[in-house]
Structure formats: C-alpha cells, structure tokens
Enzyme design. Sequence first.
Site, PDB file in Angstrom:
ATOM      1  CG  HIS A  80       7.804  -3.917 -27.687  1.00  8.55           C
ATOM      2  ND1 HIS A  80       8.184  -5.421 -28.338  1.00  8.55           N
ATOM      3  CD2 HIS A  80       6.687  -4.025 -28.463  1.00  8.55           C
ATOM      4  CE1 HIS A  80       7.500  -5.844 -28.884  1.00  8.55           C
ATOM      5  NE2 HIS A  80       7.047  -5.332 -29.298  1.00  8.55           N
ATOM      6  CG  ASP A  99       4.217  -2.684 -31.531  1.00 10.60           C
ATOM      7  OD1 ASP A  99       5.213  -3.845 -31.318  1.00 10.60           O
ATOM      8  OD2 ASP A  99       3.827  -3.088 -30.402  1.00 10.60           O
TER       9      ASP A  99
HETATM   10  C1  DX5 Z   1      -0.013  -5.091 -31.203  1.00 11.00           C
HETATM   11  C2  DX5 Z   1       1.336  -4.809 -30.703  1.00 11.00           C
HETATM   12  C3  DX5 Z   1       2.291  -4.924 -28.874  1.00 11.00           C
HETATM   13  C4  DX5 Z   1       1.143  -3.442 -28.373  1.00 11.00           C
HETATM   14  C5  DX5 Z   1       0.663  -4.708 -27.228  1.00 11.00           C
HETATM   15  O1  DX5 Z   1      -0.362  -5.333 -32.265  1.00 11.00           O
HETATM   16  O2  DX5 Z   1       2.477  -5.710 -31.428  1.00 11.00           O
HETATM   17  O3  DX5 Z   1       2.875  -4.219 -29.125  1.00 11.00           O
HETATM   18  O4  DX5 Z   1       1.889  -2.512 -28.104  1.00 11.00           O
HETATM   19  O5  DX5 Z   1      -0.216  -3.361 -27.149  1.00 11.00           O
HETATM   20  P1  DX5 Z   1      -1.347  -3.709 -25.182  1.00 11.00           P
HETATM   21  O6  DX5 Z   1       0.001  -4.032 -24.143  1.00 11.00           O
HETATM   22  O7  DX5 Z   1      -1.723  -2.006 -25.056  1.00 11.00           O
HETATM   23  O8  DX5 Z   1      -1.874  -4.982 -25.722  1.00 11.00           O
HETATM   24 ZN    ZN Z   2       4.683  -5.777 -30.566  1.00 13.90          ZN
END
Ligand code: DX5
Ligand code: ZN
Length: 222
Positions: free
Chosen positions: A32, A34
């Site tokens: 994933h 971001d």
């Molecule tokens: C937040 C991102 C997520 C983030 C999740 O805006 O979309 O993908 O990396 O991180 P965790 O798992 O640490 O909440």
């Molecule tokens: Zn994300």
Amino acid sequence: MIQIAPSILSADFSRLGEQVRMVEDAGAEVLHIDVMDGHFVPNLTFGPALVKSLRAHSKMRFDVHLMVEEPELFIADFAAAGADHITFHLETSLHVHRVIQLIKEQGMTVGIALNPATPLDGLKYILEDLDMVLLMTVNPGFGGQKFIPNVIPKIQVLHRHLEHLQSDCQIQVDGGINLETASAAVKAGAHILVAGAAIFAQPDPKLAVEKLRQAAGSMKSE
Ligand code: DX5
Ligand code: ZN
C-alpha cells in the site's frame, strides 16, 4: 481470503527496499503506497518515481492510495511507473465516473476511498465499476492514528450490500489497524487490511505481518 497490505508510510525510508522485501517474504500480498499532496490532506509523501524504483524489487501488487486533488492528473504516470491498482477519494473529484474509466483504460484495477464521515450513498451509481472500496478507519493524512469504531457499521452495511449483489468488489480498511482492530474489521466484512504502524513501527515487521494475519483469523490466500 483476507489480504494484508503493509503501508510504507511508516517504513524506515533509509532502507525502504529491504523493508519491502521483508513484508513480501512474510507473505503480504499487497503493498500500500500512500500518495499525499498537502491539499486534500495536510501532509506530503511520494509520487510515481518511488513506485518506479520499488517496482524492480517486488512482485507484490502495488496499491496506490491517492490522497490528492485532481487525481486524473497522475493516473498515467503511476501506470507507467508500474502501479497495479489506484484508489482515489470520492471527495476529490467532480467527475468520479470519468476518473474510474481513465484508471481502467490504463490497465489497472480501481478503488474508491471514503473518509470516515462520507456516507456510502455516493457509491450507488458506480459500485459495479469498482474492484475495491476503501473505507477509511481514520481521517487520512497520517500513520499511527487511532481506529474510529463508528466505521464498523459502515463496513457491515457495505458488506451486506455487496453480498446481496453477489459482487466481487473487495472492501479495504485503512487506518489504526492492529491486532485488536483487525479481527473486528474482518468480522464486519473487510477483505484487505492496510497496516502501517502495526507492521513497520514494530521491531520485527515480518513477524508483525504473520501476527496480523493470525489475528484476522485467516490463512494466506494462494
Ligand atoms: C493514512 C493512510 C494509511 C496509513 C495507515 O492516511 O492512508 O494508509 O499508512 O497507517 P496506520 O496503519 O499506522 O494507521
Ligand atoms: Zn492509505
């Protein structure tokens, strides 16, 4: 089968290749990625160049989560860089259907993300075009935030609706997923678990992937 999608947002960027290999070895199916623009969300991250450099080092499906305004501007570049999938936010486009078609034309699968406060209603006339719906379980912008439990009934409603339609569309959850929240999300109907801090902020990311899979109560899909 439940899929685990480590989010590199919480990785150690000074040794990103090594960290990506680690989660791939642990059996994670999806990476994933971001992408943030400092407008739709109050943070900045990376772009197609990073996807291009990682592509040669991994066979995982590259799942690009666009948290950007005007997502249509970036689709061709991410496709060329080697992305397999793009999710963009319903809240970011006035021409959602058009952007979905653009992503498909570039040979990628497509998802729509909804912020925690965004109702499911906006999916009504596009659901059959989607491979995935991403239900945000935090407000997007940062890793390491707390899971918002009010999203659980939203997962349940979407899951029931997709079952009723006999749809293959998958539900992804993203934000605050850890050993406790993972099983609640899966029980509610989630298929793909994104996890950043619960994997990359752990001393052993490989073990963290395995534990998360165990907590989700599922074996690795083949
Ligand atoms: C937040 C991102 C997520 C983030 C999740 O805006 O979309 O993908 O990396 O991180 P965790 O798992 O640490 O909440
Ligand atoms: Zn994300």
